[in-house]
Write a protein that holds these residues in place. Structure first.
Motif, PDB file in Angstrom:
ATOM      1  N   ALA A  18      22.289  15.707   6.396  1.00  0.00           N
ATOM      2  CA  ALA A  18      21.539  16.916   6.746  1.00  0.00           C
ATOM      3  C   ALA A  18      20.196  16.556   7.373  1.00  0.00           C
ATOM      4  CB  ALA A  18      21.332  17.787   5.511  1.00  0.00           C
ATOM      5  N   ILE A  19      19.513  15.616   6.757  1.00  0.00           N
ATOM      6  CA  ILE A  19      18.190  15.237   7.270  1.00  0.00           C
ATOM      7  C   ILE A  19      18.337  14.564   8.637  1.00  0.00           C
ATOM      8  CG2 ILE A  19      16.114  13.843   6.826  1.00  0.00           C
ATOM      9  CD1 ILE A  19      16.764  14.213   3.793  1.00  0.00           C
ATOM     10  N   ARG A  20      19.394  13.770   8.784  1.00  0.00           N
ATOM     11  CA  ARG A  20      19.615  13.098  10.059  1.00  0.00           C
ATOM     12  C   ARG A  20      19.840  14.117  11.190  1.00  0.00           C
ATOM     13  NH1 ARG A  20      24.359  11.258   9.551  1.00  0.00           N
ATOM     14  NH2 ARG A  20      23.916   9.471   8.212  1.00  0.00           N
ATOM     15  N   THR A  21      20.535  15.189  10.863  1.00  0.00           N
ATOM     16  CA  THR A  21      20.773  16.230  11.874  1.00  0.00           C
ATOM     17  C   THR A  21      19.461  16.746  12.435  1.00  0.00           C
ATOM     18  OG1 THR A  21      22.541  16.960  10.434  1.00  0.00           O
ATOM     19  CG2 THR A  21      21.991  18.412  12.232  1.00  0.00           C
ATOM     20  N   VAL A  22      18.530  17.011  11.530  1.00  0.00           N
ATOM     21  CA  VAL A  22      17.239  17.537  11.964  1.00  0.00           C
ATOM     22  C   VAL A  22      16.450  16.452  12.675  1.00  0.00           C
ATOM     23  CG1 VAL A  22      15.145  18.680  11.205  1.00  0.00           C
ATOM     24  CG2 VAL A  22      17.297  19.147  10.058  1.00  0.00           C
ATOM     25  N   SER A  23      16.574  15.239  12.159  1.00  0.00           N
ATOM     26  CA  SER A  23      15.879  14.109  12.770  1.00  0.00           C
ATOM     27  C   SER A  23      16.314  13.944  14.230  1.00  0.00           C
ATOM     28  CB  SER A  23      16.205  12.843  11.981  1.00  0.00           C
ATOM     29  OG  SER A  23      15.955  11.698  12.754  1.00  0.00           O
TER      30      SER A  23
ATOM     31  N   PRO B  77       9.093  12.181  12.407  1.00  0.00           N
ATOM     32  CA  PRO B  77      10.087  13.164  12.865  1.00  0.00           C
ATOM     33  C   PRO B  77      11.442  12.556  13.218  1.00  0.00           C
ATOM     34  CG  PRO B  77       8.012  13.367  14.067  1.00  0.00           C
ATOM     35  CD  PRO B  77       7.952  12.089  13.306  1.00  0.00           C
ATOM     36  N   THR B  78      11.504  11.234  13.382  1.00  0.00           N
ATOM     37  CA  THR B  78      12.780  10.635  13.770  1.00  0.00           C
ATOM     38  C   THR B  78      13.143   9.467  12.852  1.00  0.00           C
ATOM     39  OG1 THR B  78      11.606   9.233  15.340  1.00  0.00           O
ATOM     40  CG2 THR B  78      12.553  11.281  16.198  1.00  0.00           C
ATOM     41  N   PRO B  79      13.270   9.733  11.595  1.00  0.00           N
ATOM     42  CA  PRO B  79      13.604   8.617  10.691  1.00  0.00           C
ATOM     43  C   PRO B  79      15.032   8.146  10.888  1.00  0.00           C
ATOM     44  CG  PRO B  79      13.716  10.698   9.509  1.00  0.00           C
ATOM     45  CD  PRO B  79      13.195  11.014  10.887  1.00  0.00           C
TER      46      PRO B  79
END
Lengths: 304, 169, 796
Positions: free
Chosen positions: B145-150, B118-120
């Motif tokens: 985008a993925i980092r935002t969710v991460s 969940p926190t890449p």
């Protein structure tokens, strides 16, 4: 889209699979992950009459670690291997190699055994299983037998498997004593690529094993280099002599992915970095497993 | 060739379909079940445009026979839910697509990545999606985008995966 | 200019929701019902051969096969700028992969099985595989009929040679000026072929219905151009343009590869052979590599003379483009390069020869950068080397010679506005020019490289855009244009332009992909011109609608139209501040008068745009006299790299790119073009490479061995810098940006690698292998096997 026509069987037991294989002989193909086979079917490179899908055979999907022996069933995927706590703890070289093998979507499907059954010279599991001195379990109508990795590869896409036989799994003994390892893979870029060349090095206080991929008709062990590296020479001198011995152990060619010259040159760089990384890992100061020393090499920087 | 009836749970619904052994799962999803988000890009597992979740894991549906998926559960982007997932919203907010052809596969791959981790950190994100080719964006907005969710998870990036390369006993 | 509400804002993409939910439909996603037929193409295995026989009888016997067709069925030529292609090969094949026959069947599987039963026999000819061989007087002619091919007036083929077009540009006296130069450098740079690699392969579905209507659903950047080419090519069927309809839903990437007409001709032609049934032609990835357009290879000979003070005085640039078997589109790439191969520099004396050369490789054609990506590699490498020779900083050298507004272009016209100097300065600051970065570890070296770039759209002088828009009952708008959404964000930008003019939010405007029946004309979505050209048309359409709104308000209420304005979806009057009329209250139903009748009615707007100042009438011997290009977009870029001296691997730490876009209608979308284009360009210089064997067969027609970047292969930082010097004839001052961002990628890397490890590599790509072997001194570049790579003839 595949235009070749074939039947499909999904036996529930190994016995049934062996029986089917016996009945259809060479016109049958074993289907495990399918990541190679389905591509070959699409390109009409193979035209089987029947596919025998072994994913329905529960026993082949098992991964176990008992009495210092890892057993990887023929249905175990690369992802399952790398997610295993036992593998992460005791066989980190698999994790290092798997991180450079294709991508998640392929690793979720492709199997370790399938990778070495395809037996292409660049198969990444080859050098790793060789330095672990793994042994394959094979079964057929004539009964069971074992094939050590050293006798497995017979040529490009050729193995010691006989018609009618199925590989059921591979056992990997945990090396004795304090040890460390490194897998280095030369690729055209950081992303997914087939190896231009690869090397696996495994060392303990008593042993040193080295195997190469993509620089001979099959993955190869390098006994001369191993002997030099375990000799009483000072480490720097031994490494130099080992690098000098590379041409005796390998026969790189020029192909689409690399020239012979570059492969030859890089083997020295790869061996040096892998050996030094193993040494630093043995001392507890090396980089985490999972880096590719050809892209992110730190052993030098850390004073080794 | 014998025809077979297979049954799969597709985006939450149990569906049966008649297939031939040489039917590829991607083609069956698209042509027989009308699920169009998995795309045909290379048909040899190189591009990731056909990515689906098969029993919770991403696979290249161009490298799976439909008959192999008998009894399996399949999720595509159409099945992620009627409202946008936080990841989809982040794709929208970050322009993490241009032509959009890779987006369904990319979103599913990132979905699996975030389920597993969940926190890449950025390296892990890049590694995680490196099997999905995008020719338009240069990937940076996708990673963003993925980092935002991460980051919306419990903690920040946890650094390079794995432990240090200690010797093994 | 008044404060703008929508233009210049980072509006959310209007195609976004569709694309992230899987709702977006691409051609292959459309349903055609159980009557859909599938075509499989039989391709030539030879690069050059005569067809001696085709036997289709076995294929025709396969159950489920509907028809087998060959060149005999379609003896028609086609082409965009020069008609040098056939729908199917006639008597000879000219590249490996060329279509020879098609099997149409009830299912793709049957079509593929039957295609393997079509027996074609060939008499193999010696293929001509490179430009040097193609130019030899003894070379086999690939198109003996070249002189007879219909073509546009600005192409100049040389009959009885393999030269399909020769663009000559002459300004001043290059030869004399070269003698006056203090330093002259002459060298050769080689750029191989590249593939677009849109993730969606080409696909087209054609239906020629029983009433004589031909409809095509095409993955295309060029719906109207396709309609025109289909109508011309199939003229013998008596089809009128009005009876041909091209529908283009979303496409999965274009990059030039889906411009013009390549494989799509098959969809149109085959449909006419199976009247009443739709037929689909979908390329496999291998066909995508072998039989669409490829970026042409280039061998560029550069000779440049400079003064000791750093002033460029003369340039001789000879460009030999390996244009492949058919050049109906590719010749215009060669033409574009031939007009602009000075790069964005003031060069008083110019001699450019740009040659379009037939070879037996797949057809060349448009690819993002359109000739400019190709020639900038050599030109900008050369600039660095000359700067070094005269002991000048390469950025200062570029700045000294950078082109400015009002300068005379190589073909005599005036340079348009654009602040190249600001671009140079901002990139230099952003990349930390002059500062050597500390290597991250022993064994690696750091370096930086710089490049300028420019590009103009390459368009026929009458390439036009148009737009319609219509209001709906609730005051929302449907805008109908035929520029193509190829991922760049075109639909969103058009909505923003209309929103600004009509004072209503982007969310109230629907813009969809083209349909030639319903939408207004657009030449093609190429050349980075649609924001500019179609944007002008949309603006005109919105203004026309606004005038109609003002007119009806004027007639109903008597207000002076000059006092009326639009704000927040209302018509207002400066003369009467309390007056306000919502669009939804009149744009369909009109305005009721005190008498009870209604004035007005549904409000529509239409607009058109054509660059009326352009012409292609320059002198064939000098290119002087015409005005072939509308404007140039200029910019600068730089890279900071780290090179592993042992492996040759290049890690790109940072790239910085500044581009003068005139006006960024949507800055986020401009940044998207910068990052995407930069990464696409970096791949061409670092690892992408089409490899052919000695018989002209492509060895790597797949992503396994033609490596395009993954997420792991991007620079650590890509820094976009937007500069806005308005383009006077652009919508809100905008000019194009889509292609430009990939042009400097190659030279910034070549120059940075040279800076880092001191090796000058003059053939792309700069693979790790090439760099490592070059450092070791063991690399023998096949392009440079003879000595004397450069010379300084006029030392004095």
């Amino acid at each position: 889209m595949i235009s070749t026509e074939f039947e499909y069987a999904r036996p529930k037991t190994l016995r049934e699979a062996v029986r089917l294989l016996g009945r259809h002989g060479k016109s049958a193909r074993i289907l495990a992950g399918g990541t190679d086979l389905i591509g070959w079917l699409r390109d009409d490179l193979v035209k089987p009459d029947i596919l025998i899908d072994i994913k329905g055979i529960g026993s082949l999907g098992k991964l176990s670690f008992r009495q210092n022996m890892l057993r990887i069933g023929a249905g175990v995927t690369i992802t399952e291997l790398t997610e295993s706590r036992a593998v992460r703890t005791h066989f980190p070289l698999f994790v290092e190699m798997a991180g450079m093998l294709a991508c998640t979507g392929i690793r979720n499907r492709a199997t370790v055994v399938g990778n070495i059954c395809s037996a292409v010279p660049c198969c990444d599991n080859g050098p790793v299983l060789m330095v672990y001195e793994a042994v394959l379990q094979v079964t057929g109508q004539e009964g069971d037998r074992e094939i050590p990795m050293s006798e497995w590869f017979k040529g490009p896409r050729q193995t010691a498997l006989r018609p009618g036989e199925i590989v059921t799994g591979v056992t990997v003994p945990k090396p004795a004593g304090r040890h460390a390892a490194c897998f280095a893979k030369l690729k055209r870029y950081r992303g997914e690529d087939l190896a231009q060349a690869s090397v696996a090095v495994l060392r303990s206080d008593s042993i040193c094993r080295v195997a190469f991929g993509s620089v001979a008709p099959t993955p190869v062990r390098a006994p001369n280099i191993e002997r030099i590296l375990t000799s009483r020479m000072p480490p720097e001198a031994a490494l130099e002599a080992a690098i000098d011995a590379i041409p005796k152990e390998t026969s790189p060619i020029t192909d689409l992915r690399s020239s012979k010259e570059y492969r030859g040159r890089m083997l020295g760089v790869m061996l040096e970095r892998a050996v030094k990384t193993v040494a630093s890992r043995l001392e507890g100061s090396g980089p985490a497993y999972g880096v590719n020393v050809l892209d992110d090499y730190t052993a030098d920087a850390e004073g080794k | 060739m014998k025809k077979h009836e297979i049954t799969m749970k597709v985006n939450g619904e149990v569906r049966s379909v008649i297939v031939e052994p040489n039917d590829v799962l991607l083609d069956v999803l698209r042509e027989k079940l009308g699920i169009k988000s998995p795309k045909i890009g290379c048909e040899r597992g190189d591009c990731g445009a056909c990515t689906i979740l098969l029993n919770g894991r991403t696979v290249r549906s161009c490298l799976v026979l439909a008959i192999e998926a008998d009894g399996c559960e399949i999720v595509t982007v159409e099945g992620l839910g009627e409202t946008l997932t936080p990841l989809q919203q982040a794709f929208l907010d970050n322009n993490a697509f241009q032509c959009g052809f890779c987006a369904p596969g990319m979103i599913l791959t990132a979905t699996e990545l975030l389920q597993k981790n969940p926190t890449p950190d950025d390296d892990e994100i890049k590694e995680g999606i490196s099997g999905n080719l995008c020719r338009c964006t240069g990937y940076q907005p996708i990673v963003d985008a993925i980092r935002t969710v991460s980051r919306s998870g419990k903690s920040g990036g946890r650094g390079k995966s794995g432990r240090s390369g200690r010797p093994h006993e | 200019m008044n404060k703008m509400h929508y233009v210049g804002q980072n509006e959310v993409r209007i195609d976004g929701l569709e694309k992230i939910t899987g709702a977006a439909r691409y051609v292959d996603d459309l349903e055609f019902g159980p009557n859909l037929l599938h075509a499989e193409i039989v391709a030539s295995p030879y690069a050059h051969a005569l067809i001696t026989s085709i036997d289709t009888s076995e294929a025709e016997k396969v159950p489920g096969v509907v028809k087998v067709l060959t060149g005999k069925d379609f003896p028609y030529k086609f082409g965009l700028y020069m008609k040098d292609r056939y729908i199917f090969a006639q008597d000879r094949v000219r590249f490996a992969g060329e279509q020879v026959a098609a099997v149409i069947a009830r299912s793709p599987k049957i079509a593929k099985q039957a295609a393997q039963k079509v027996k074609v026999t060939y008499e193999e000819l010696t293929p001509v595989l490179d430009v040097d061989n193609a130019l030899k007087p003894t070379a086999k002619l690939i198109h003996p009929e070249l002189g007879a091919y219909p073509r546009v007036p600005w192409f100049f083929p040389k009959e009885r040679t393999n030269i399909a077009h020769w663009r000559k540009t002459r300004k001043g006296d290059a030869e004399a000026a070269m003698r006056e130069a203090d330093v002259v450098l002459e060298d050769v740079y080689v750029v191989p072929r590249y593939a677009h690699c849109a993730i969606e392969p080409h696909v087209i579905v054609g239906l020629y219905d029983l009433a004589g209507r031909l409809t095509l659903w095409s993955a295309s950047q060029s719906p109207f151009t396709q309609r025109n080419v289909f109508a011309e090519t199939l003229a013998s069927l008596g089809l009128s343009h009005k009876d041909i309809r091209v529908v283009t839903p979303y496409i999965g990437g274009g990059f030039g590869g889906k411009a013009g007409v390549s494989m799509e001709i098959l969809g149109a032609a085959l449909a006419t052979a199976v009247r009443g049934s739709p037929v689909k032609v979908r390329w496999t990835r291998e066909q995508e590599f072998c039989n669409t357009y490829q970026r042409q290879g280039l061998t560029a000979k550069l000779k440049m003379g400079v003064k000791r003070d750093g002033t460029i005085v003369a340039l001789e640039h000879t460009l030999h483009f390996d244009a492949g078997a058919y050049v109906e589109y590719g010749a215009n790439v060669v033409n574009a390069a031939g007009l602009s191969a000075t790069g964005p520099y003031r060069v008083p004396n110019v001699k450019i020869d740009s040659l379009c050369i037939y070879t037996n490789l797949p057809p060349g054609g448009p690819y993002r950068g359109f000739g400019y990506s190709e020639f900038h590699f050599g030109l900008e490498s050369h600039i660095d080397r000359l700067a070094e020779m005269i002991g000048m900083d390469p950025v200062a050298f570029r700045r000294h010679n950078a082109i400015r507004e009002g300068d005379t272009l190589p073909y005599g016209a005036e340079m348009n506005p654009g602040n190249l100097v600001e671009a140079i300065d901002r990139v230099a600051a952003d990349i930390g020019w002059g500062k050597k970065e500390t290597p991250s570890r022993p064994g690696v070296s750091t370096g930086k490289g710089f490049s300028l770039f420019w590009k103009s759209p390459a368009m026929p002088p009458n390439a036009a855009s148009s737009a319609f828009l219509k209001f709906n009952e609730d005051g929302s708008v449907n805008l109908m244009v035929s520029g193509m959404e190829i991922g760049q964000g075109f639909l969103t930008v058009m909505a923003q332009i209309a929103a600004e003019e009509l004072a209503l939010p982007v969310s109230k405007i629907r813009v969809e992909t083209p349909d030639t029946d319903r939408n207004a004309y657009e030449w093609q979505t190429v050349g980075s011109h649609v924001t500019w050209g179609c944007g002008n048309a949309v603006r005109a359409a919105a203004r026309e609608a606004r005038e109609k709104m003002f007119d009806v308000v004027h007639r109903a209420y008597g207000f002076d139209p000059a006092d009326l304005y639009l704000e927040n979806e209302h018509v207002k009057s400066r003369a009467k501040p309390d007056f306000t009329l919502a669009y939804r209250d009149f744009v369909i139903s009109g305005i009721q008068t005190p008498h009870g009748n209604f004035l007005g009615g549904p409000v529509l707007g239409s607009g058109m745009f054509m660059p009326e100042f352009t012409s292609a009438t320059g002198d064939p011997e000098t290119s002087q006299g015409g005005h072939p290009n509308v404007h140039y977009t200029v910019g600068a870029a730089a890279a900071s790299v780290e090179v592993d001296r042992a492996t040759g691997k290049v890690r790109v730490l940072k790239t910085s790119l500044a581009v003068d876009v005139g006006k960024a209608i949507n800055p986020d979308l401009v940044n998207g073009q910068v990052v995407g284009g930069m990464v696409q360009g970096l791949a061409t210089v670092l690892y992408e490479d089409m490899k052919f064997d000695e018989r002209g067969k492509l060895l790597n027609p797949n992503f396994t061995d033609y490596k395009i970047p993954t997420a792991r292969d991007i620079p650590d930082v890509v820094s976009p810098i937007i500069i806005e010097t308005p383009q006077p004839d652009g919508p809100f001052g905008a000019r194009g940006v889509g292609e430009h961002t990939m042009i400097p990628s190659a030279p910034i890397i070549a120059n940075a690698v040279n800076d880092a490890v001191g090796v000058r590599i003059k053939s792309m790509p700069l693979t790790a292998e090439k760099i490592a072997l070059e450092i070791a001194g063991t690399y023998a570049d096949p392009h440079f096997t003879t000595g004397g790579r450069c010379k300084m003839p006029t030392e004095n």
